[in-house]
Design an enzyme around this catalytic site. Structure first.
Site, PDB file in Angstrom:
ATOM      1  N   ASP A  23      34.849  59.117   4.854  1.00  0.00           N
ATOM      2  CA  ASP A  23      35.495  60.207   5.594  1.00  0.00           C
ATOM      3  C   ASP A  23      34.538  61.372   5.826  1.00  0.00           C
ATOM      4  O   ASP A  23      34.906  62.356   6.461  1.00  0.00           O
ATOM      5  CB  ASP A  23      36.758  60.699   4.889  1.00  0.00           C
ATOM      6  N   ASP A  76      34.981  56.366 -11.180  1.00  0.00           N
ATOM      7  CA  ASP A  76      35.671  57.546 -10.674  1.00  0.00           C
ATOM      8  C   ASP A  76      37.057  57.650 -11.319  1.00  0.00           C
ATOM      9  O   ASP A  76      37.906  56.777 -11.129  1.00  0.00           O
ATOM     10  CB  ASP A  76      35.818  57.411  -9.145  1.00  0.00           C
ATOM     11  N   ASN A  90      39.624  64.968   5.482  1.00  0.00           N
ATOM     12  CA  ASN A  90      40.424  63.743   5.489  1.00  0.00           C
ATOM     13  C   ASN A  90      41.916  64.038   5.268  1.00  0.00           C
ATOM     14  O   ASN A  90      42.288  64.605   4.240  1.00  0.00           O
ATOM     15  CB  ASN A  90      39.925  62.787   4.387  1.00  0.00           C
ATOM     16  N   HIS A 110      28.897  63.683  -2.746  1.00  0.00           N
ATOM     17  CA  HIS A 110      29.968  62.798  -2.260  1.00  0.00           C
ATOM     18  C   HIS A 110      29.525  62.236  -0.898  1.00  0.00           C
ATOM     19  O   HIS A 110      28.922  62.941  -0.094  1.00  0.00           O
ATOM     20  CB  HIS A 110      31.215  63.658  -2.106  1.00  0.00           C
ATOM     21  N   ARG A 149      28.922  67.341  -7.392  1.00  0.00           N
ATOM     22  CA  ARG A 149      29.202  66.433  -6.267  1.00  0.00           C
ATOM     23  C   ARG A 149      29.510  67.171  -4.959  1.00  0.00           C
ATOM     24  O   ARG A 149      29.869  66.522  -3.975  1.00  0.00           O
ATOM     25  CB  ARG A 149      30.392  65.555  -6.615  1.00  0.00           C
ATOM     26  N   GLU A 165      25.936  59.296  -2.913  1.00  0.00           N
ATOM     27  CA  GLU A 165      26.957  58.271  -2.651  1.00  0.00           C
ATOM     28  C   GLU A 165      26.789  57.771  -1.227  1.00  0.00           C
ATOM     29  O   GLU A 165      26.565  58.552  -0.302  1.00  0.00           O
ATOM     30  CB  GLU A 165      28.351  58.864  -2.818  1.00  0.00           C
ATOM     31  N   HIS A 214      30.167  51.282  -3.455  1.00  0.00           N
ATOM     32  CA  HIS A 214      31.500  51.160  -4.070  1.00  0.00           C
ATOM     33  C   HIS A 214      31.880  49.691  -4.208  1.00  0.00           C
ATOM     34  O   HIS A 214      32.211  49.050  -3.216  1.00  0.00           O
ATOM     35  CB  HIS A 214      32.538  51.808  -3.149  1.00  0.00           C
ATOM     36  N   TYR A 237      43.884  53.345  -7.565  1.00  0.00           N
ATOM     37  CA  TYR A 237      42.903  54.017  -6.706  1.00  0.00           C
ATOM     38  C   TYR A 237      41.624  53.205  -6.594  1.00  0.00           C
ATOM     39  O   TYR A 237      41.172  52.586  -7.560  1.00  0.00           O
ATOM     40  CB  TYR A 237      42.560  55.406  -7.290  1.00  0.00           C
ATOM     41  N   ARG A 249      29.225  51.919  -8.100  1.00  0.00           N
ATOM     42  CA  ARG A 249      30.476  52.425  -8.659  1.00  0.00           C
ATOM     43  C   ARG A 249      31.444  51.251  -8.743  1.00  0.00           C
ATOM     44  O   ARG A 249      31.538  50.461  -7.790  1.00  0.00           O
ATOM     45  CB  ARG A 249      31.052  53.520  -7.743  1.00  0.00           C
ATOM     46  N   GLU A 299      33.283  60.226 -13.153  1.00  0.00           N
ATOM     47  CA  GLU A 299      33.506  61.248 -12.124  1.00  0.00           C
ATOM     48  C   GLU A 299      34.948  61.738 -12.092  1.00  0.00           C
ATOM     49  O   GLU A 299      35.874  60.969 -12.294  1.00  0.00           O
ATOM     50  CB  GLU A 299      33.149  60.613 -10.785  1.00  0.00           C
ATOM     51  N   GLU A 334      33.485  66.844  -5.620  1.00  0.00           N
ATOM     52  CA  GLU A 334      33.624  66.432  -4.213  1.00  0.00           C
ATOM     53  C   GLU A 334      34.684  67.257  -3.493  1.00  0.00           C
ATOM     54  O   GLU A 334      34.631  67.394  -2.275  1.00  0.00           O
ATOM     55  CB  GLU A 334      33.961  64.947  -4.110  1.00  0.00           C
ATOM     56  N   TRP A 390      46.443  62.219  -7.275  1.00  0.00           N
ATOM     57  CA  TRP A 390      45.991  60.959  -6.658  1.00  0.00           C
ATOM     58  C   TRP A 390      44.511  60.773  -6.866  1.00  0.00           C
ATOM     59  O   TRP A 390      43.763  61.749  -6.843  1.00  0.00           O
ATOM     60  CB  TRP A 390      46.269  60.951  -5.153  1.00  0.00           C
ATOM     61  N   HIS A 417      39.084  59.987 -10.689  1.00  0.00           N
ATOM     62  CA  HIS A 417      39.884  60.502  -9.565  1.00  0.00           C
ATOM     63  C   HIS A 417      40.996  61.435 -10.013  1.00  0.00           C
ATOM     64  O   HIS A 417      42.155  61.308  -9.577  1.00  0.00           O
ATOM     65  CB  HIS A 417      40.449  59.348  -8.734  1.00  0.00           C
TER      66      HIS A 417
HETATM   67  C1  GCO Z   1      34.678  59.162  -3.753  1.00  0.00           C
HETATM   68  C2  GCO Z   1      35.966  59.808  -3.408  1.00  0.00           C
HETATM   69  C3  GCO Z   1      36.744  59.114  -2.343  1.00  0.00           C
HETATM   70  C4  GCO Z   1      37.897  59.994  -1.958  1.00  0.00           C
HETATM   71  C5  GCO Z   1      37.925  60.140  -0.467  1.00  0.00           C
HETATM   72  C6  GCO Z   1      39.026  61.071  -0.033  1.00  0.00           C
HETATM   73  O1  GCO Z   1      34.259  59.303  -4.909  1.00  0.00           O
HETATM   74  O2  GCO Z   1      34.095  58.583  -2.821  1.00  0.00           O
HETATM   75  O3  GCO Z   1      36.733  60.038  -4.575  1.00  0.00           O
HETATM   76  O4  GCO Z   1      37.137  57.866  -2.734  1.00  0.00           O
HETATM   77  O5  GCO Z   1      39.093  59.485  -2.442  1.00  0.00           O
HETATM   78  O6  GCO Z   1      36.670  60.621  -0.051  1.00  0.00           O
HETATM   79  O7  GCO Z   1      38.995  61.258   1.339  1.00  0.00           O
HETATM   80 MG    MG Z   2      35.390  60.569  -6.142  1.00  0.00          MG
END
Ligand code: GCO
Ligand code: MG
Length: 402
Positions: free
Chosen positions: A316, A210, A37, A312, A283, A339, A122, A159, A147, A236, A262, A402, A212
């Site tokens: 994407d 998450d 991605n 994960h 993950r 997921e 999600h 996020y 989630r 996560e 992930e 991020w 993140h």
């Molecule tokens: C998740 C991931 C996604 C990522 C994305 C990046 O837990 O699904 O953190 O939200 O941000 O897959 O391309």
């Molecule tokens: Mg994630």
């Protein structure tokens, strides 16, 4: 048997996907996902300019030998681009082998360990009320695990807050869009979100969150501790995992289950986390971690420490990865959860597949191979369109995770 040709198909049915198709002199072909991605074209070049020329004439049945050649023979090891290119070759070759055997892929791995695979969706909202409502929608759709991410008061574009209930696509602009972050505001907000969710829905539904990569180890330990009464299924990516030792500090202070991986691309990224039992779920994915051949090794190491898989599965990762992951999930003894962010209808049309959702689970199909194909004519109707993941800055302008 020989590989006669291989090509990379780039398509953008709402978001970019990179697919490798390998054809053989026995008319059997296999496909693998190579999507990275925001950096898709780098993998296209790695495959077209450096991998495909080495594949022509090789025996497609020699999956392990080709994997070892692509990993060791590159000299420059590991990394998301290299390992996604290797993953695409690996999955395409497993697809061919299962088609030759006339079996669904999970049979080649050792057969079913379960008939269906628990998934999580999600739910997101701009505030707690909207997020609580979105979690309710997932519960109504039959999900057993959800989630939850919500906007954080005072934080711009927090996020995980997507547009709409079912689909969330972070790669949203031709150049990286800037988002904001404020850890103190998040630490004041996230526990309130999950307290409200537990008050509303009780403790039967599995709730996940998450982080993140946003927290320092001390902040992550604090968040994990504050969330303990909410009994999360997992917290996560709560801190960046380059320093695997950082998780020792978190582990000392909280029993909230931790999930990471992930963005991992080899077993080396997870080795210390697993061997020191610093996480509860790994993950890493089929597409991100070198394909089925390597992900099996990661799962087997994790099983020695009672760590479970939690692959994960964001939008994407193409349906090719989802399909292959479901065969892996159906076989892997130390399965945890999968997921499942639903792809759009236009994506599903480009990638016809035989897996299906039923009462909070996904069930993989019985067709020989991984059960996913690509409609090349339809794929050609969606040309590549550069899209970057966002990046983030703190309120003082510091670039942050991020
Ligand atoms: C998740 C991931 C996604 C990522 C994305 C990046 O837990 O699904 O953190 O939200 O941000 O897959 O391309
Ligand atoms: Mg994630």
């Amino acid at each position: 048997m020989k590989i006669t040709s291989a090509k990379v198909i780039v398509t953008c049915p709402g978001r970019n996907f990179v697919t490798l198709k390998i054809e053989t002199d026995e008319g059997v072909y296999g496909i693998g996902d190579a999507t990275l991605n925001g950096r898709e074209v780098a993998v296209v070049s790695y495959l077209e300019d450096h991998v495909i020329p080495c594949l022509i004439g090789q025996d497609p049945q020699r999956i392990e030998d080709i994997w070892q050649f692509l990993y060791r023979g590159a000299y420059w090891r590991r990394g998301p681009v290299t390992m996604r290119a290797i993953a695409a070759v690996d999955v395409a070759l497993w697809d061919i082998k299962a088609k030759l055997a006339g079996m669904p892929l999970y049979q080649l791995l050792g057969g079913k360990s379960r008939d269906k695979v628990m998934v999580y969706g999600h739910a997101n909202g701009s505030d707690i009320a909207e997020t609580v409502d979105a979690v309710g929608k997932y519960i109504d759709m039959g999900y057993l695990a959800v989630r939850a991410q919500s906007g954080v008061p005072g934080v711009k574009d927090a996020y995980g807050v997507g547009r709409g209930v079912l689909h969330y696509e972070p790669a949203d602009a031709d150049l990286p869009s800037q988002t904001g972050w404020d850890t103190r505001k998040a630490l004041n907000h996230v526990p309130k979100l999950f307290e409200t969710l537990r008050d509303t829905y009780g403790f039967d539904v599995h709730l996940l969150h998450d982080g993140h990569h946003r927290y320092t180890p001390q902040e992550a330990a604090n968040l994990g501790k504050m969330l303990e009464p909410c009994q999360l299924f997992w917290l996560e990516d709560v801190t960046p995992a380059e320093n695997q030792e950082a998780f020792k500090l978190i582990r000392q202070h909280t029993v909230t289950p931790l999930a990471v991986g992930e963005i991992f691309n080899t077993i080396w990224d997870a080795k210390d986390l697993i061997q020191n039992q610093l996480i509860d779920y790994i993950r890493a994915t089929i597409v991100g971690a070198g394909g089925l051949t390597h992900l099996r090794r990661i799962a087997d190491l994790a099983s020695l420490y009672q760590i479970r898989t939690g692959c994960h599965g964001a939008t994407d990762l193409s349906p090719v990865t989802m399909g292959t992951a479901l065969h892996f999930d159906t076989w892997v003894p130390n399965f945890g959860i999968q997921e499942y962010m639903r792809h759009t209808e236009e994506t599903d049309a480009v990638f016809p597949h035989d897996y299906r959702f039923e009462s909070g689970h996904l069930i993989c199909g019985e067709k020989p191979g991984h059960g996913v194909d690509i409609d090349e004519e339809l794929a050609a109707k969606y040309p590549y369109s550069r899209a970057y993941l966002p990046y983030t800055r703190l309120s003082d302008g510091t670039v942050w995770n991020w």
